[in-house]
Design a protein around this motif. Structure first.
Motif: not given
Length: 500
Positions: A339-346, A417-423
């Protein structure tokens, strides 16, 4: 001789939906001073400044500007009275150029009444150069990086020639070199006898450039003190109501876990040198280095948001050739547990008008038939709110109304919640207060201890050293050094980052 306040706010109160955001708050600004406004996310800092800027109207209290009682019905009235604001939320229009944004509503005109584009662009160019920026004023804002957009915001706010300048998290998207440019500009404003309100969670900046600190907690005054009379440790205690003995959770003993992600022969551009990176189970790995050296492109190439020239990525037993397709690269990686968590949350992460519950479970919805009942996710929502310590009135509160720290936890919670193995995480604590930072660090370490793996990039070098197990230093779009975090120092990272 007593210096008269330039701005004096007295007994300011404001409630939203029956919840008090500010309760009898006092705040004043002196000319020729830089005044830090501190507190955890949700303490009331932005609401107080929005009242001063005319964005929000107070329920009670009085504002005096230069000895006169004022009440601003709009941001335009506040600006006309000499109060300019650079808010944390970007206000620039992406489909307009830098010059058009900076001159919006005050465009220079030709003798025929049309917009004088040449004068407009020259005025913008001069203002940008004052901040040490060599940006083309004709560039669309949508094509700028986060850091470039932040500097344009700052230039826009300063160019108003106001005597009060409010800077809300101005350095959140800037690296160390950019912050020095900003600090020089703030010193210049101070020497011009202007008053600067500085809202930031970066302690070193507060103690370097500010004269006075006001701390808010739960919408109330805690104290106002000279910077010289307080220590960082005491300031943190005032903000969060407790001492933070350790900001970062302890690292487990080093171990060689199985490789869960490996990158081989990655070349971000045809001219860049190839590089390789390995991520093991239970490990947090950092991509460090100076701003703009390829860290962001490297992470985004793994999900198809940047078209790398060539390379291979192996996740478990699956090997993929780069570049990945832009339209569904994220879907491919998500199916492989990444899963990818981007810098710009908005702009890229959250659906601000939807509830925090919907934002937490939207990834789960995408895995099922669109008419499947949503009731099965109630436990996920309740458990996420509890385990992540998300502060909200109800699960159905619009996520856009939450503080920055709570928004960031909602975004992280979606992928947990998705159960990602890698962030893959960009800037995990951007615009987040010190208390929420500690909570996010704890969450990420707990995730890694439970067998998850994390790749993280951050502009805060100390964050990378304290949070991670290993660091890769990136320079000129390839890896120039690798080091264990317990042996890393800011000096060693900078030395490697300046590799030629």
């Amino acid at each position: 001789m007593k210096i008269e306040p330039l701005v004096q706010m007295t007994s300011i109160s404001k409630s939203f939906g029956g919840v008090a955001a500010l309760d009898d708050v006092d705040f004043q600004l002196l000319p020729g001073s830089v005044h830090a406004l501190m507190g955890e996310n949700g303490a009331g800092k932005s609401t107080l400044m929005k009242i001063l800027a005319g964005v929000v109207q107070p329920d009670d209290g009085m504002i005096r500007k230069a000895g006169r009682t004022v009440r601003f019905a709009s941001p335009r009235e506040a600006l006309d009275a000499g109060i300019s604001t650079v808010f944390q939320e970007h206000s620039l229009l992406a489909n307009l150029s830098i010059a058009e944004n900076m001159c919006l509503g005050k465009e220079p005109l030709t003798v025929l009444g049309s917009v004088d584009v040449a004068v407009m662009e020259q005025n913008a160019r001069n203002t940008l150069r004052g901040l040490g920026l060599n940006l083309d004023p004709a560039t669309l804002v949508g094509n700028l990086s986060i850091a470039e957009r932040q500097f344009v915001e700052i230039a826009h706010g300063i160019s108003a020639n106001a005597d009060v300048i409010i800077l809300d998290e101005p350095s959140a998207a800037l690296n160390a070199a950019d912050v020095e440019i900003l600090n020089a500009q703030i010193l210049s404003l101070k020497q011009q006898e202007k008053a600067v309100v500085y809202i930031s969670h970066r302690m070193e900046e507060i103690f370097k450039i500010c004269d006075t600190i006001t701390v808010l907690k739960d919408g109330r005054n805690v104290d106002t003190v000279p910077v010289a009379a307080i220590t960082p440790k005491r300031l943190i205690a005032m903000m969060v109501g407790r001492e933070l003995a350790e900001l970062f959770p302890p690292r487990p003993p080093r171990r060689e876990g199985e490789v869960v992600l490996s990158i081989e022969g990655l070349r971000l551009t045809p001219d860049s040198a190839p590089c390789s990176i390995v991520l093991r189970r239970g490990e947090i790995v950092a991509l460090a280095g100076l701003e703009g050296q390829g860290q962001r492109e490297l992470v985004r190439s793994l999900v198809g948001r940047y078209a790398a020239h060539e390379g291979r990525v192996r996740i478990g037993s699956r090997e993929l050739a780069l570049p990945l397709p832009e339209d569904h690269g994220i879907r491919i990686l998500q199916a492989l547990g990444v899963s990818f968590v981007p810098e710009d949350r908005k702009l890229e992460g959250l659906f601000l008008e939807l509830s925090l519950a919907h934002n937490l479970t939207i990834g789960l919805h995408s895995q099922h038939f669109e008419l499947a009942p949503a009731g099965r996710h109630r436990d996920v929502i309740a458990n996420s709110i509890k385990s992540l310590s998300i502060k909200a009135a109800t699960p159905y509160t619009p996520v856009g109304t939450l503080s920055g720290g709570n928004q960031q936890k909602v975004l992280l919670g979606r992928y947990l919640a998705l159960g990602a193995d890698i962030l893959l995480i960009e800037e995990p604590t951007r615009g987040v207060d010190v208390g929420a930072k500690a909570e996010i660090y704890k969450l990420l370490r707990a995730y890694a201890n439970a067998g998850g793996s994390v790749v993280v990039l951050s502009r805060e070098t100390l964050e990378l050293i304290g949070l991670c197990d290993r660091l890769y230093v990136i320079h000129d779009k390839h890896v120039v050094a690798e080091m264990p975090a317990e042996q890393a120092t800011e000096h060693a990272i900078l030395e490697a980052a300046l590799h030629r």
